[in-house]
Design a protein around this motif. Structure first.
Motif, PDB file in Angstrom:
ATOM      1  N   LEU A 215     -48.233  14.404 -23.602  1.00 58.22           N
ATOM      2  CA  LEU A 215     -46.859  13.945 -23.842  1.00 58.22           C
ATOM      3  C   LEU A 215     -45.981  14.245 -22.631  1.00 58.22           C
ATOM      4  O   LEU A 215     -45.247  13.374 -22.152  1.00 58.22           O
ATOM      5  N   PHE A 216     -46.086  15.477 -22.112  1.00 57.43           N
ATOM      6  CA  PHE A 216     -45.289  15.853 -20.937  1.00 57.43           C
ATOM      7  C   PHE A 216     -45.757  15.094 -19.691  1.00 57.43           C
ATOM      8  O   PHE A 216     -44.934  14.743 -18.835  1.00 57.43           O
ATOM      9  N   LEU A 217     -47.058  14.861 -19.585  1.00 60.21           N
ATOM     10  CA  LEU A 217     -47.571  14.090 -18.456  1.00 60.21           C
ATOM     11  C   LEU A 217     -47.037  12.663 -18.497  1.00 60.21           C
ATOM     12  O   LEU A 217     -46.636  12.099 -17.463  1.00 60.21           O
ATOM     13  N   LEU A 218     -47.007  12.085 -19.696  1.00 60.33           N
ATOM     14  CA  LEU A 218     -46.455  10.740 -19.870  1.00 60.33           C
ATOM     15  C   LEU A 218     -44.966  10.721 -19.531  1.00 60.33           C
ATOM     16  O   LEU A 218     -44.487   9.802 -18.841  1.00 60.33           O
ATOM     17  N   ILE A 219     -44.232  11.726 -20.001  1.00 62.41           N
ATOM     18  CA  ILE A 219     -42.799  11.821 -19.699  1.00 62.41           C
ATOM     19  C   ILE A 219     -42.564  11.907 -18.198  1.00 62.41           C
ATOM     20  O   ILE A 219     -41.672  11.251 -17.648  1.00 62.41           O
ATOM     21  N   TYR A 220     -43.394  12.717 -17.523  1.00 58.51           N
ATOM     22  CA  TYR A 220     -43.251  12.878 -16.066  1.00 58.51           C
ATOM     23  C   TYR A 220     -43.477  11.553 -15.345  1.00 58.51           C
ATOM     24  O   TYR A 220     -42.678  11.157 -14.480  1.00 58.51           O
ATOM     25  N   CYS A 221     -44.545  10.840 -15.712  1.00 64.09           N
ATOM     26  CA  CYS A 221     -44.866   9.554 -15.067  1.00 64.09           C
ATOM     27  C   CYS A 221     -43.781   8.512 -15.331  1.00 64.09           C
ATOM     28  O   CYS A 221     -43.349   7.795 -14.415  1.00 64.09           O
TER      29      CYS A 221
ATOM     30  N   VAL B 257     -37.242  16.871 -12.295  1.00 61.77           N
ATOM     31  CA  VAL B 257     -38.507  16.872 -13.053  1.00 61.77           C
ATOM     32  C   VAL B 257     -39.679  17.292 -12.178  1.00 61.77           C
ATOM     33  O   VAL B 257     -40.635  17.900 -12.666  1.00 61.77           O
ATOM     34  N   THR B 258     -39.628  16.986 -10.890  1.00 60.63           N
ATOM     35  CA  THR B 258     -40.702  17.406  -9.979  1.00 60.63           C
ATOM     36  C   THR B 258     -40.681  18.913  -9.783  1.00 60.63           C
ATOM     37  O   THR B 258     -41.728  19.538  -9.562  1.00 60.63           O
ATOM     38  N   ASP B 259     -39.512  19.503  -9.883  1.00 58.37           N
ATOM     39  CA  ASP B 259     -39.381  20.953  -9.772  1.00 58.37           C
ATOM     40  C   ASP B 259     -39.861  21.657 -11.041  1.00 58.37           C
ATOM     41  O   ASP B 259     -40.476  22.733 -10.965  1.00 58.37           O
ATOM     42  N   ILE B 260     -39.624  21.055 -12.210  1.00 53.70           N
ATOM     43  CA  ILE B 260     -39.883  21.723 -13.486  1.00 53.70           C
ATOM     44  C   ILE B 260     -41.237  21.377 -14.094  1.00 53.70           C
ATOM     45  O   ILE B 260     -42.010  22.258 -14.493  1.00 53.70           O
ATOM     46  N   LEU B 261     -41.567  20.081 -14.202  1.00 48.97           N
ATOM     47  CA  LEU B 261     -42.689  19.652 -15.035  1.00 48.97           C
ATOM     48  C   LEU B 261     -44.092  20.021 -14.529  1.00 48.97           C
ATOM     49  O   LEU B 261     -44.955  20.331 -15.363  1.00 48.97           O
ATOM     50  N   PRO B 262     -44.401  19.953 -13.230  1.00 49.71           N
ATOM     51  CA  PRO B 262     -45.769  20.320 -12.815  1.00 49.71           C
ATOM     52  C   PRO B 262     -46.189  21.717 -13.274  1.00 49.71           C
ATOM     53  O   PRO B 262     -47.289  21.907 -13.813  1.00 49.71           O
ATOM     54  N   ASN B 263     -45.326  22.717 -13.085  1.00 48.19           N
ATOM     55  CA  ASN B 263     -45.633  24.068 -13.557  1.00 48.19           C
ATOM     56  C   ASN B 263     -45.684  24.137 -15.075  1.00 48.19           C
ATOM     57  O   ASN B 263     -46.496  24.877 -15.655  1.00 48.19           O
ATOM     58  N   THR B 264     -44.815  23.361 -15.734  1.00 48.66           N
ATOM     59  CA  THR B 264     -44.809  23.334 -17.200  1.00 48.66           C
ATOM     60  C   THR B 264     -46.120  22.784 -17.736  1.00 48.66           C
ATOM     61  O   THR B 264     -46.684  23.299 -18.711  1.00 48.66           O
ATOM     62  N   LEU B 265     -46.628  21.724 -17.111  1.00 47.78           N
ATOM     63  CA  LEU B 265     -47.916  21.145 -17.511  1.00 47.78           C
ATOM     64  C   LEU B 265     -49.037  22.165 -17.371  1.00 47.78           C
ATOM     65  O   LEU B 265     -49.895  22.299 -18.257  1.00 47.78           O
TER      66      LEU B 265
ATOM     67  N   SER C 237     -37.879  29.860  -5.381  1.00 47.53           N
ATOM     68  CA  SER C 237     -37.763  28.497  -4.845  1.00 47.53           C
ATOM     69  C   SER C 237     -37.500  27.483  -5.964  1.00 47.53           C
ATOM     70  O   SER C 237     -36.678  26.578  -5.819  1.00 47.53           O
ATOM     71  N   GLN C 238     -38.216  27.661  -7.085  1.00 44.46           N
ATOM     72  CA  GLN C 238     -38.004  26.770  -8.221  1.00 44.46           C
ATOM     73  C   GLN C 238     -36.570  26.894  -8.739  1.00 44.46           C
ATOM     74  O   GLN C 238     -35.923  25.887  -9.065  1.00 44.46           O
ATOM     75  N   PHE C 239     -36.070  28.122  -8.801  1.00 39.30           N
ATOM     76  CA  PHE C 239     -34.696  28.335  -9.259  1.00 39.30           C
ATOM     77  C   PHE C 239     -33.704  27.662  -8.306  1.00 39.30           C
ATOM     78  O   PHE C 239     -32.699  27.086  -8.756  1.00 39.30           O
ATOM     79  N   TYR C 240     -33.983  27.712  -6.989  1.00 36.60           N
ATOM     80  CA  TYR C 240     -33.077  27.077  -6.018  1.00 36.60           C
ATOM     81  C   TYR C 240     -32.989  25.573  -6.248  1.00 36.60           C
ATOM     82  O   TYR C 240     -31.892  25.009  -6.360  1.00 36.60           O
TER      83      TYR C 240
ATOM     84  N   PHE D  72     -40.180  28.414 -19.690  1.00 32.92           N
ATOM     85  CA  PHE D  72     -41.150  27.532 -19.053  1.00 32.92           C
ATOM     86  C   PHE D  72     -40.787  27.224 -17.606  1.00 32.92           C
ATOM     87  O   PHE D  72     -41.488  26.490 -16.921  1.00 32.92           O
ATOM     88  N   PHE D  73     -39.663  27.797 -17.128  1.00 35.50           N
ATOM     89  CA  PHE D  73     -39.324  27.711 -15.708  1.00 35.50           C
ATOM     90  C   PHE D  73     -38.435  28.894 -15.345  1.00 35.50           C
ATOM     91  O   PHE D  73     -37.979  29.637 -16.219  1.00 35.50           O
ATOM     92  N   CYS D  74     -38.200  29.087 -14.060  1.00 36.16           N
ATOM     93  CA  CYS D  74     -37.434  30.244 -13.585  1.00 36.16           C
ATOM     94  C   CYS D  74     -35.939  29.960 -13.619  1.00 36.16           C
ATOM     95  O   CYS D  74     -35.354  29.519 -12.620  1.00 36.16           O
TER      96      CYS D  74
END
Length: 315
Positions: free
Chosen positions: A30-36, A74-82, A99-102, A177-179
């Motif tokens: 589901l998250f992969l689909l959302i990202y794409c 989404v590129t900052d958040i979703l890859p690590n979330t997946l 870096s993610q927080f920045y 799920f993220f910093c």
């Protein structure tokens, strides 16, 4: 004086969403689909505005910048979330967490400023239509966009530098799920009063001032719309800003809820859900809302499809 642990945190354990094992792969896909869909949808808007001359106006120029901001977020958040969904948590270096927080801070600040700029554009178009071309000229649009980017980059840099100067001596577990800022500060054994004051000032500049500016602008817009004698005329004018208003309600509604909900105990589940709304759902919904509710974008898509079909069959 509190004695600090000499060992400094070098790795961060993100617990992620902590979903039931039975639906792990469902959540992952589901998250992969959302990202794409998010990446493709926002890239499509950028390409449409660049390709179609009928979309070369301030409103669509600002929309492309909003799409860039959504892609960055989404590129900052979703890859690590997946990764965290599959592995039931993820271990990242402290520097990667910072870096993610920045980039998260930059994209969130940029989104707030861009929504405000887009609201001003709709205010001028509806309340001062005769002066629109004069007021919303090419130079002003670029100045506003550059200002949005510079303020966002500086805000993110100031917060990140302040956070990185704190002492972090454990534990190294982040229940998110993220910093984000609050979970990171819970790992610190330093006095966080200064950064909390700094965060309050940034919130006033980044969130409260843009939010109240949008509210005041829409008060004037609504007053102007009600002055239009015909119902058809009112609906037509309101449709030009309905997409923006929908995005503002989703984005600011979830952000306000995140900072009002207490961050303790079971409320973390609610906080994570609300965080998903403005970090994942909003970037997904932005291109969908603007595409479905915008006649010009739909016409641009139709022209491109017709052009591709004509080129294909003429060969």
């Amino acid at each position: 004086m509190v004695e600090k642990n000499v060992s400094r945190i070098t790795m961060i354990h993100l617990l992620g969403l902590q979903t039931p094992h039975i639906i792990t792969f469902l959540i992952f896909f589901l998250f992969l689909l959302i990202y794409c869909v998010t990446i493709c949808g926002n890239l499509l808007i950028i390409l449409l505005v660049s390709y179609s001359k009928s979309l070369h106006s301030p409103m669509y120029f600002f929309l492309t910048q909003l799409s860039v901001s959504d892609i960055l977020l989404v590129t900052d958040i979703l890859p690590n979330t997946l990764h965290a969904v599959l592995m039931k948590g993820i271990i990242i270096s402290f520097s990667n967490c910072i870096s993610q927080f920045y980039f998260f801070s930059v994209s969130e600040g940029l989104e707030c400023f861009l929504l405000t700029v887009m609201c001003y554009d709709r205010y001028v178009a509806i309340c001062k239509p005769l002066h629109y071309t004069l007021l919303m000229n090419f130079q002003l649009c670029w100045m506003m966009i550059i200002t949005c980017w510079v303020l966002s980059l500086l805000e993110g840099l100031i917060l990140t530098l302040t956070v990185s100067q704190l002492d972090f001596c454990g534990p190294n577990i982040v229940n998110h799920f993220f910093c984000d800022l609050d979970p990171i500060l819970q790992l610190s054994c330093s006095d966080t009063a200064n950064i909390l004051l700094e965060m309050t000032l940034m919130t006033i500049i980044n969130v409260l001032i843009p939010f109240f500016t949008i509210i005041i602008s829409y008060v004037y817009i609504i007053i102007t719309i009600f002055k239009i004698p015909s119902i058809t005329g009112r609906q037509k004018v309101f449709s030009t800003c309905s997409s923006h208003l929908t995005v503002v309600c989703i984005y600011y509604g979830s952000m306000v809820c995140v900072y009002l909900v207490p961050h303790r105990g079971e409320s973390w589940g609610i906080t994570k859900f609300l965080s998903l709304m403005y970090t994942v759902v909003t970037p997904l919904m932005n291109p969908i809302i603007y595409s479905l509710r915008n006649k010009d974008l739909k016409e641009a898509v139709a022209k491109i499809i017709n052009h591709c079909l004509h080129s294909h069959f003429s060969k």
